[in-house]
Design a protein around this motif. Structure first.
Motif, mmCIF file in Angstrom:
data_model
loop_
_atom_site.group_PDB
_atom_site.id
_atom_site.type_symbol
_atom_site.label_atom_id
_atom_site.label_comp_id
_atom_site.label_asym_id
_atom_site.label_seq_id
_atom_site.Cartn_x
_atom_site.Cartn_y
_atom_site.Cartn_z
ATOM 1 N N UNK A 168 -36.541 -43.953 -42.248
ATOM 2 C CA UNK A 168 -36.916 -44.902 -43.287
ATOM 3 C C UNK A 168 -36.825 -46.343 -42.819
ATOM 4 N N UNK A 169 -36.086 -46.584 -41.722
ATOM 5 C CA UNK A 169 -35.963 -47.938 -41.194
ATOM 6 C C UNK A 169 -36.346 -47.970 -39.727
ATOM 7 N N UNK A 170 -36.705 -49.153 -39.262
ATOM 8 C CA UNK A 170 -37.020 -49.368 -37.847
ATOM 9 C C UNK A 170 -36.282 -50.609 -37.369
ATOM 10 N N UNK A 171 -35.992 -50.651 -36.077
ATOM 11 C CA UNK A 171 -35.312 -51.807 -35.495
ATOM 12 C C UNK A 171 -36.315 -52.936 -35.278
ATOM 13 N N UNK A 172 -36.026 -54.089 -35.836
ATOM 14 C CA UNK A 172 -36.894 -55.263 -35.698
ATOM 15 C C UNK A 172 -36.118 -56.334 -34.938
ATOM 16 N N UNK A 173 -36.530 -56.664 -33.709
ATOM 17 C CA UNK A 173 -35.808 -57.690 -32.933
ATOM 18 C C UNK A 173 -35.831 -59.039 -33.630
ATOM 19 N N UNK A 174 -34.719 -59.741 -33.540
ATOM 20 C CA UNK A 174 -34.641 -61.089 -34.099
ATOM 21 C C UNK A 174 -35.134 -62.089 -33.053
ATOM 22 N N UNK A 175 -36.059 -62.947 -33.441
ATOM 23 C CA UNK A 175 -36.617 -63.930 -32.498
ATOM 24 C C UNK A 175 -36.352 -65.349 -32.998
ATOM 25 N N UNK A 176 -36.240 -66.250 -32.053
ATOM 26 C CA UNK A 176 -36.064 -67.655 -32.375
ATOM 27 C C UNK A 176 -37.047 -68.480 -31.553
ATOM 28 N N UNK A 177 -37.456 -69.618 -32.141
ATOM 29 C CA UNK A 177 -38.411 -70.463 -31.439
ATOM 30 C C UNK A 177 -37.724 -71.176 -30.285
#
Length: 492
Positions: A475-484
């Motif tokens: 039901x969930x997926x890993x979403x990488x956190x990104x920064x500018x």
């Protein structure tokens, strides 16, 4: 030479268009001490797809579909529906089957059409995470009689089906369903006791867009072989694959695809009144596998007398009969490498038979991965539903939740403990209200848990049943956190 101001502005604009959420102006920060990159977050999926194979083509069959979503997605809104898998483009005028408009309560539909098509289900928005569809067919007479059940599967590129057969008593069909807008090309490979079988007609099987193709396994190779492993490999596109096994004397059911594991596999779902069990194992790699065989009983693990170990030659299907293995107690099979330092991937399935003499029925359980966050299965009834929970390595606490029924009512939860190396067989808690309901299994603490559900019915003294393994519903997926980081635009 440094980039010009015009180039910098263009690059920043491009980054903003691609990222969608990045700020053009970087916040002030200490350049000598950049902040660490945050770990990936798990987020609810935004869209789910499942495929349901065409049910048995019998005038004595009645098929029920039950769709459910726990409703753990972000935001509000969304829809979920099943549509016929017709060759070509989806028919916008087709009437959806078991459409969902709200989470938390299942929706059911049924048909007695012997020509009922395969279905493709899609869910988005709040309904996407954990979207689950159960297809259950009851055949009252003829070949394949009994209860045939399958949890509609997410499309993929590869499947393993130990337990297939081209014996004279069997009629096995692999159903390939393509949910996408482009055709898929699939190879079908069969492996017997002596290795791979030549199957020229199994190469380059074309599955049209939004279409479904059934292939009888006996048409792929000459000769009759009792125990086979079927490998489905999509070379282009993706498909949902379902293996239907029909026996002239033992009825019929769907064979779940097997998970692959090098550190061991777990096959939950041996009823206490099992009269016969046939374990089929295959090592798809380039090495032989040596396995320890255990039965996880309600009180702990035991080794079946005479079958404590199993040698599986690579590329060859190995089968062993484990009749009356449960000895009146529910259980699960646990296969682990004899030498943990030399672990070899294997896939496995077990054919389970209940009943005696002419009143016998078969079903299949396959190696299933553990429920990481949650596993869900639909189509449960007030009577005739049993959960098998196995904790092969370490004791575990598990929360079992029964949804509100289709006819209205309230959900109910119960937390249970599964002993180390044991199998717990329970009836799911009964929610208030009437109608079919869904059951979710969520590990709370302890070791990994593997789950399976059994549905039973009885017609004319025939002990009809079907088994559905319960992998994690993803039901969930890993979403990488990104920064500018606009400093890269100023590099020489």
């Amino acid at each position: 030479m440094k980039r010009t101001t015009v180039s910098l502005i263009a690059a920043v604009a491009a980054l903003g268009a691609v990222g969608g959420v990045a700020s053009v102006t970087a916040p002030e920060r200490d350049k000598a001490a950049p902040s660490p990159v945050a770990a990936a977050k798990r987020m609810p999926v935004q869209r789910s797809t499942v495929t349901c194979p065409a049910p048995a083509a019998s005038d004595f069959a009645k098929t029920a579909y039950t769709a459910f979503s726990p409703g753990t997605g972000a935001g509000q809104g969304g829809k979920a529906q099943l549509l016929p898998a017709r060759d070509g483009k989806p028919d916008p005028k087709a009437k959806p089957v078991a459409p969902l408009t709200a989470p938390g309560k299942p929706v059911s539909a049924s048909t007695g059409d012997a020509k009922a098509p395969a279905l493709v289900g899609t869910a988005d928005g709040v309904l996407a995470p954990g979207y689950t569809v159960q297809q259950t067919t009851e055949i009252s007479a003829g070949d394949g009689h009994g209860l045939l059940g399958t949890s509609c599967t997410a499309p993929g590129a590869e499947y393993w089906f130990p337990g297939a057969s081209t014996a004279k008593s069997r009629q096995d069909y692999i159903h390939l369903t393509n949910p996408d807008d482009t055709p898929a090309v699939v190879d079908l490979e069969l492996y017997g006791a002596k290795g791979e079988i030549n199957t020229p007609s199994g190469n380059d099987v074309s599955v049209p867009a939004h279409g479904s193709v059934p292939v009888r396994l006996s048409t792929l190779a000459s000769g009759n072989e009792e125990n086979l492993t079927l490998h489905v490999l999509a070379r282009s596109g993706r498909v949902g694959a379902g293996l239907q096994a029909v026996d002239s004397s033992l009825g019929g059911d769907w064979v779940p695809a097997s998970a692959s594991g090098s550190d061991g596999v777990v096959l939950p779902g041996l009823p206490k009144d099992t009269t016969k069990a046939r374990l089929v194992v295959f090592a798809p790699g380039s090495e032989d596998a040596d396995l320890n065989v255990k039965v996880a009983t309600p009180t702990g693990s035991i080794s079946p007398a005479g079958h404590e170990t199993l040698h599986v030659k690579n590329g060859m299907t190995t089968a062993v009969d484990l009749d009356r293995i449960t000895q009146g107690e529910a259980g699960s099979l646990v296969l682990t490498p004899s030498d943990p330092k030399h672990a070899v991937p294997v896939v496995a399935s077990v054919r389970v038979v209940r009943g005696k003499a002419a009143a016998q029925e078969m079903a299949f359980a396959s190696a299933t991965p553990r429920a990481v966050e949650r596993a869900t299965v639909s189509g449960n009834t007030e009577k005739g539903s049993t959960l098998f929970l196995t904790a092969p390595d370490k004791a575990a606490k598990v929360r079992v939740t029964s949804s509100a029924p289709a006819g209205g009512g309230k959900p109910v939860s119960r937390t249970v403990e599964v002993k180390q190396g044991a199998t717990l067989a329970i009836e799911p808690p009964k929610p208030s209200g009437k109608g079919v309901f869904s059951v979710s299994v969520e590990p709370v603490s302890g070791g990994p848990v593997h789950a399976c559900r059994m549905l039973t019915a009885s017609t004319g003294g025939l002990p009809m049943f079907t088994l559905q393994t319960m992998p994690d519903d993803h039901a969930t997926v890993a979403v990488p956190t990104s920064k500018e980081d606009l400093s890269i635009l100023n590099q020489e």
